[in-house]
Scaffold this motif. Sequence first.
Motif, PDB file in Angstrom:
ATOM      1  N   GLU A 278     -14.017   2.346 -13.201  1.00 41.42           N
ATOM      2  CA  GLU A 278     -14.037   2.120 -11.757  1.00 41.42           C
ATOM      3  C   GLU A 278     -13.073   3.075 -11.063  1.00 41.42           C
ATOM      4  OE1 GLU A 278     -16.003  -0.116 -10.474  1.00 41.42           O
ATOM      5  OE2 GLU A 278     -16.536  -1.435 -12.143  1.00 41.42           O
ATOM      6  N   VAL A 279     -13.324   3.344  -9.801  1.00 43.14           N
ATOM      7  CA  VAL A 279     -12.479   4.254  -9.028  1.00 43.14           C
ATOM      8  C   VAL A 279     -12.160   3.621  -7.679  1.00 43.14           C
ATOM      9  CG1 VAL A 279     -12.205   6.587  -8.130  1.00 43.14           C
ATOM     10  CG2 VAL A 279     -13.684   6.198 -10.110  1.00 43.14           C
ATOM     11  N   VAL A 280     -10.881   3.646  -7.305  1.00 44.60           N
ATOM     12  CA  VAL A 280     -10.480   3.080  -6.024  1.00 44.60           C
ATOM     13  C   VAL A 280      -9.499   4.014  -5.328  1.00 44.60           C
ATOM     14  CG1 VAL A 280      -8.639   1.710  -7.079  1.00 44.60           C
ATOM     15  CG2 VAL A 280      -9.510   1.057  -4.840  1.00 44.60           C
ATOM     16  N   VAL A 281      -9.711   4.241  -4.048  1.00 43.39           N
ATOM     17  CA  VAL A 281      -8.738   4.914  -3.192  1.00 43.39           C
ATOM     18  C   VAL A 281      -8.048   3.810  -2.397  1.00 43.39           C
ATOM     19  CG1 VAL A 281      -8.366   6.466  -1.244  1.00 43.39           C
ATOM     20  CG2 VAL A 281     -10.038   7.060  -3.004  1.00 43.39           C
ATOM     21  N   PRO A 282      -6.755   3.577  -2.607  1.00 44.18           N
ATOM     22  CA  PRO A 282      -6.073   2.489  -1.906  1.00 44.18           C
ATOM     23  C   PRO A 282      -6.231   2.621  -0.384  1.00 44.18           C
ATOM     24  CG  PRO A 282      -4.689   3.342  -3.652  1.00 44.18           C
ATOM     25  CD  PRO A 282      -5.850   4.275  -3.529  1.00 44.18           C
ATOM     26  N   ALA A 283      -6.666   1.548   0.256  1.00 40.07           N
ATOM     27  CA  ALA A 283      -6.924   1.593   1.695  1.00 40.07           C
ATOM     28  C   ALA A 283      -5.663   1.860   2.505  1.00 40.07           C
ATOM     29  CB  ALA A 283      -7.559   0.274   2.142  1.00 40.07           C
ATOM     30  N   ASN A 284      -4.495   1.479   1.957  1.00 43.39           N
ATOM     31  CA  ASN A 284      -3.251   1.697   2.699  1.00 43.39           C
ATOM     32  C   ASN A 284      -2.584   3.023   2.358  1.00 43.39           C
ATOM     33  OD1 ASN A 284      -2.470   1.038   0.094  1.00 43.39           O
ATOM     34  ND2 ASN A 284      -0.756  -0.258   0.736  1.00 43.39           N
ATOM     35  N   ALA A 285      -3.257   3.842   1.557  1.00 47.28           N
ATOM     36  CA  ALA A 285      -2.681   5.147   1.203  1.00 47.28           C
ATOM     37  C   ALA A 285      -3.781   6.164   0.919  1.00 47.28           C
ATOM     38  CB  ALA A 285      -1.763   5.008  -0.008  1.00 47.28           C
TER      39      ALA A 285
END
Length: 379
Positions: A278-285
Amino acid sequence: MKVRAVLASMSLLAASALAACAPPSDDNGSGGGDDNGSGSAADAASATSAEDLGGLDALIEAAQEEGELNVIALPPDWANYGEIISTFEEKYDITVNSAQPDAASQDEINAANQLKGTDRAPDVFDLGQAVALANIPMYAPYKVETWDDIPDEFKAEDGAWVNDYGGFMSIGYDSSKVPDVTEVEDLLGPDFKGKVALNGDPTQAGAAFNGVVMASVANGGSVEDIEPGVQFFSDLKEAGNFLPVDPTPATIESGQTPVVIDWDYLNAAQAEKIDTWEVVVPANAPIAGYYFQAINADAPHPAAARLWQEFLYSDEGQNLWLKGGARPVRAEAMADAGTIDEELYSALPEVEGDPIVVTNEQTEAMASYLADNWAKAIG
């Protein structure tokens, strides 16, 4: 592939300018000179455009006379560089010698200095921002034929460097080995012991540098205050979660590095191979960044080096980066002209929140802080 993160289009990345650090050029056009150049490899070393050699055909002829191109630190799985290299070889009948594919940006500069004057020195560089800006005197100014398509904030005025492709910092993880990740702070949990890897040393590698920036912003810092990011990795090490291994496709596929902080296009490439990745770009950064392309002023194959730049910034080269999940710097102009791969371009989702791009001045300040504090934090 399930990509949780949403990514920005080229137009959003352009919202934060990268100020050109090189001195201004004497001309205002595409860097051209006389049309009566001979096109020889000897003349290519001082050429600031294809026109200086008599045009693109003359540049191709000079590059084919050299017959080789030396590149460094270009893994085949990085932004589709494997296909980019093979396509260039087939198109121009030029052999590409690819050295140290897993090396960091600083290794490129080190190699250029160590091999200077030999035919094994790198002809071109693909560098992270901090290293690129620290070594501008080593570059040969050159303006490709598509120069005017590249926004001013993404290139040096004299052509010493040009941004080439970009993306967002992300967290990639194997959901069969660790819990779901939504934010940077999750990585401090007990389920991540010995599992979190950072792609490189942030004092030498652009991906790692921006990984620390992401951690900083996510922990109340900013692109002007990287201390919280360094402290986060210190805490990660204290918790026993930091894994001091440079991740590669091999370490990811073997399970050695089940959590990787890296560019989104690199993590997304692993999702094509591992169903549970899985891949996530942190919404707060949402940290966005571009790499820097430059020609070694002491390139042993100066014509091939310049032809390589022409290829990379052509529609064909830009679409090949897009195929690797990266955002090519000419994407917006190509979309307007109808020359971009629409299927690939439309598949790039949008990011939550406004992208944060580190400026040149901020990069220089943070690089200095990292040089003084990173080893102490994780040593």
